[in-house]
Design an enzyme around this catalytic site. Structure first.
Site, short mmCIF file in Angstrom:
data_model
loop_
_atom_site.label_atom_id
_atom_site.label_comp_id
_atom_site.label_asym_id
_atom_site.label_seq_id
_atom_site.Cartn_x
_atom_site.Cartn_y
_atom_site.Cartn_z
N THR A 1 0.85 -1.19 0.00
CA THR A 1 0.00 0.00 0.00
C THR A 1 0.88 1.24 0.00
O THR A 1 1.88 1.30 0.71
CB THR A 1 -0.95 0.03 1.21
OG1 THR A 1 -1.70 1.23 1.15
CG2 THR A 1 -0.23 -0.06 2.54
N GLU B 1 -5.06 -3.24 3.52
CA GLU B 1 -4.92 -3.90 4.82
C GLU B 1 -6.12 -4.75 5.20
O GLU B 1 -6.08 -5.52 6.15
CB GLU B 1 -4.73 -2.83 5.92
CG GLU B 1 -3.44 -2.04 5.85
CD GLU B 1 -3.51 -0.84 4.90
OE1 GLU B 1 -4.36 -0.81 3.99
OE2 GLU B 1 -2.68 0.08 5.07
N LYS C 1 -5.82 10.78 -3.72
CA LYS C 1 -6.16 9.60 -4.51
C LYS C 1 -6.78 10.06 -5.82
O LYS C 1 -7.85 10.63 -5.85
CB LYS C 1 -7.11 8.69 -3.76
CG LYS C 1 -6.95 7.24 -4.17
CD LYS C 1 -7.67 6.29 -3.26
CE LYS C 1 -7.07 4.89 -3.40
NZ LYS C 1 -7.85 3.89 -2.70
N TRP D 1 -2.94 6.21 -5.51
CA TRP D 1 -2.39 7.18 -4.56
C TRP D 1 -1.30 8.05 -5.17
O TRP D 1 -0.48 7.57 -5.95
CB TRP D 1 -1.76 6.46 -3.36
CG TRP D 1 -2.75 5.77 -2.49
CD1 TRP D 1 -2.87 4.42 -2.32
CD2 TRP D 1 -3.73 6.37 -1.63
NE1 TRP D 1 -3.87 4.16 -1.43
CE2 TRP D 1 -4.41 5.33 -0.99
CE3 TRP D 1 -4.09 7.69 -1.36
CZ2 TRP D 1 -5.45 5.57 -0.08
CZ3 TRP D 1 -5.12 7.92 -0.47
CH2 TRP D 1 -5.78 6.87 0.17
P1 AMP Z 1 -5.95 1.24 -0.73
O1 AMP Z 1 -5.19 0.63 0.38
O2 AMP Z 1 -5.12 1.76 -1.83
O3 AMP Z 1 -7.03 0.29 -1.19
O4 AMP Z 1 -6.69 2.53 -0.17
C1 AMP Z 1 -7.56 2.49 0.92
C2 AMP Z 1 -8.14 3.84 1.15
O5 AMP Z 1 -8.88 4.27 0.00
C3 AMP Z 1 -9.13 3.91 2.27
O6 AMP Z 1 -8.50 4.00 3.52
C4 AMP Z 1 -9.92 5.17 1.90
O7 AMP Z 1 -9.24 6.35 2.26
C5 AMP Z 1 -9.96 5.09 0.39
N1 AMP Z 1 -11.21 4.44 -0.04
C6 AMP Z 1 -11.42 3.15 -0.34
N2 AMP Z 1 -12.70 2.93 -0.68
C7 AMP Z 1 -13.34 4.12 -0.58
C8 AMP Z 1 -14.68 4.57 -0.80
N3 AMP Z 1 -15.65 3.75 -1.18
N4 AMP Z 1 -14.93 5.88 -0.58
C9 AMP Z 1 -13.97 6.74 -0.19
N5 AMP Z 1 -12.70 6.38 0.02
C10 AMP Z 1 -12.38 5.09 -0.17
#
Ligand code: AMP
Length: 550
Positions: free
Chosen positions: A180, A324, A434, A439
């Site tokens: 991540t 995670e 994002k 990211w």
């Molecule tokens: P990742 O580890 O790259 O999958 O990113 C996870 C993060 O993406 C989460 O902690 C959120 O900040 C953001 N995220 C994931 N799903 C959503 C969603 N449906 N709406 C808003 N933010 C999201």
């Protein structure tokens, strides 16, 4: 005592036994591939024999650098079922992140797509890639790149026997790994045990999550390098559903034709993808009649998107998750009390990140660690724990101290919870950006910009964007006599050398001063507030800001 370990292998066994003729279809670099679960299962055993013959054993890591297709899917069961660990690598990351990831994970072998060979070649620093003993191109032509030794997938796999005795694995054996890069600093490794992937699959099968059935046709558009395409290939196999893989960098036209021709019933991806399809549908006739559900996650599903798909008879299933959390943690389905609610109320609920999945727990705490009331107003940080939520990062003791509270994962997402139990993200604890589901580290960009001798201070903030959800904008402080236009050009050139195109800020704004907190740190919150509503994006910039462009 159950005496039976929760592992992935029975999902494959069941698909092959009960649904041998159900299809797996892929759009590939070379056209459409189509085979059955029976053939698929044979291929996973051939792959296991090939890896075995190469000397890959239990506990070894095997990397993939691939889009969504059947060969990538072969690694999904082929690698973990033999006791090795499948490490999916995100090809959209800057080279130095890829170097860190491969070095940290010590991958012994990497499968890569021909269209990504140049990218991997440019990232392949000899020291960082020291552990890699073999590169395998998933395609019939081996590109001319500096990856040694290099062979092609068919030569590696196709002469192997289709017989292979899968070893008896423990549910604690490592099955997967994904990095991540959301927070600041270097990407952090998350390892998935067999049990984590098994329990996530079982929960995803429930109607509270995706409710995938054998009659479904499942197309994950979310990349397979993003936490196993949100686990959809495992869930679809467990259900015996037909699977459709949209291949390298699919355009809306590709998605539309796969939906129509293969009869896709459920698909998934970040909001940008579905906005793109809506845009395409303004100019082109698309038959969405087979499609029942679009799972949207990774970033917030815009209400307008939910409403527009509703007009086509397609339900948007909004889900939240993290690398995670394997990754799905909440899904926004309506409770029985809401099924007869006014449409606006329903859209309001669908627009939230949703209800916690059965099997995991959450709590929301304020700055003092006290739990907040579930009134839709009070907010705090979301903490989660459960069978498919990790309790540590791979070899990152420092992050382990700050990002976990015992068995609870601190998500960094600031949320409210309403009195129906729906969780809604209202902010993030850290200032990260994002864009299109990928990211961008504001801190890395700031450091790079501040390395320029003419820049006194710089802060990079995320600005709302219709298509990409957020885009970075650089706020810069310079002395009066600095030529700002020239500096902007120099900064762009400098950043371009080190970062993918889609990381480059879409605006460079020169300001007098960056607001500071009481302790003298940049206050991004104040900065964002100060510039709220101001046009910060350069007009033409977002068009080529797609993560897919790189
Ligand atoms: P990742 O580890 O790259 O999958 O990113 C996870 C993060 O993406 C989460 O902690 C959120 O900040 C953001 N995220 C994931 N799903 C959503 C969603 N449906 N709406 C808003 N933010 C999201």
């Amino acid at each position: 005592m159950g005496g039976y370990d929760q592992t992935l292998e029975p999902f494959l066994w069941r698909a092959e036994t009960i649904y041998p003729d159900r299809e797996v279809v892929a759009r590939t670099h070379e056209g459409i591939n189509r085979y059955t679960y029976a053939e698929y299962a044979d291929r996973t055993r051939q792959l296991a024999n090939a890896l075995d013959g190469f000397g890959i054993g239990e506990g070894d890591r095997v990397g993939t650098f691939c889009w969504n297709h059947d060969r990538h899917f072969e690694t999904y069961f082929g690698v973990p079922n033999m006791g090795a660990q499948l490490h999916t690598i995100n090809p959209l990351l800057p080279d130095k992140h890829i170097q860190h990831i491969v070095e940290d994970a010590s991958d012994r072998l990497i499968f890569l797509d021909p269209s990504l060979a140049e990218k991997l070649g440019s990232a392949s620093d000899p020291d960082a890639f020291e552990s890699v003993e073999q590169f395998v191109v998933v395609g019939s032509t081996v590109p001319d790149v500096s990856l040694e030794p290099l062979t092609d997938y068919e030569s590696f796999v196709s002469d192997q026997s289709t017989e292979y005795d899968w070893p008896e694995l423990s549910e604690d054996d490592m099955a997967g790994m994904c990095y991540t890069s959301g927070t600041t600093g270097k990407p952090k490794g998350v390892e998935y045990t067999q049990q984590m992937m098994w329990s996530h699959t079982m929960a995803m099968l429930t109607p509270q999550a995706l409710g995938i059935e054998d009659s479904d046709v499942v197309m994950p558009v979310v990349p397979m390098f993003h936490v196993n395409a949100w686990g959809m290939p495992f869930t679809a196999t467990a259900a015996g559903a037909k699977q459709v893989f949209p291949g390298p960098a699919p355009e809306p036209a590709d998605l539309a034709s796969l939906i129509e021709e293969e009869g896709v019933t459920i698909t998934a991806g970040v909001p940008t993808v579905w906005l793109g399809l809506l845009e395409y549908m303004k100019e082109n006739e698309v038959d969405l009649s087979s499609l029942e559900q679009i799972v949207i996650g990774g970033a917030a599903a815009p209400k307008a998107v939910i409403e527009q798909y509703d007009e086509f008879g397609v339900d948007v299933i909004h889900a939240w998750g993290m690398t995670e959390t394997s990754p799905v943690g909440t899904v926004s389905r309506l409770t029985p009390a809401l099924t007869d609610a006014a449409f606006d109320t329903k859209v309001d609920k669908w627009g939230k990140q949703g209800l916690i999945m059965p099997g995991i727990e959450f709590k929301v705490v304020d700055d003092d660690g006290s739990e907040i009331p579930h009134d839709g107003e009070a907010f705090g940080e979301l903490l989660v724990r459960g069978p498919w939520v990790t309790t540590e990062y791979y070899e990152r003791p420092h992050a382990n101290e700050t990002d976990f509270d015992g068995s609870w994962l601190r998500t960094g997402d600031i949320v409210t919870v309403d009195d129906d139990g729906y969780i809604e993200i209202v902010d993030r604890a850290e200032d990260v950006i994002k864009s299109g589901g990928e990211w961008i580290s504001s801190q890395e960009l700031e450091n790079a910009i501040m390395a320029h001798e003419d820049v006194s201070e710089a802060a990079v903030i995320g600005v709302d964007h219709d298509r990409w959800q957020e885009r970075p904008v650089a706020m810069i402080v310079v002395a009066d006599d600095v030529d700002r236009e020239m500096l902007t050009d120099e900064l762009k050139t400098m950043l371009q050398e080190e970062y993918p195109k889609w990381w480059l800020p879409d605006g460079f704004e020169f300001i007098d001063e960056i607001p500071k907190t009481a302790t003298g740190k940049f206050s991004k919150m104040d900065l964002r507030e100060q510039y709220e509503g101001k046009e910060l994006l350069e007009e033409d910039a977002p068009a080529d800001a797609a993560p897919e462009d790189d």
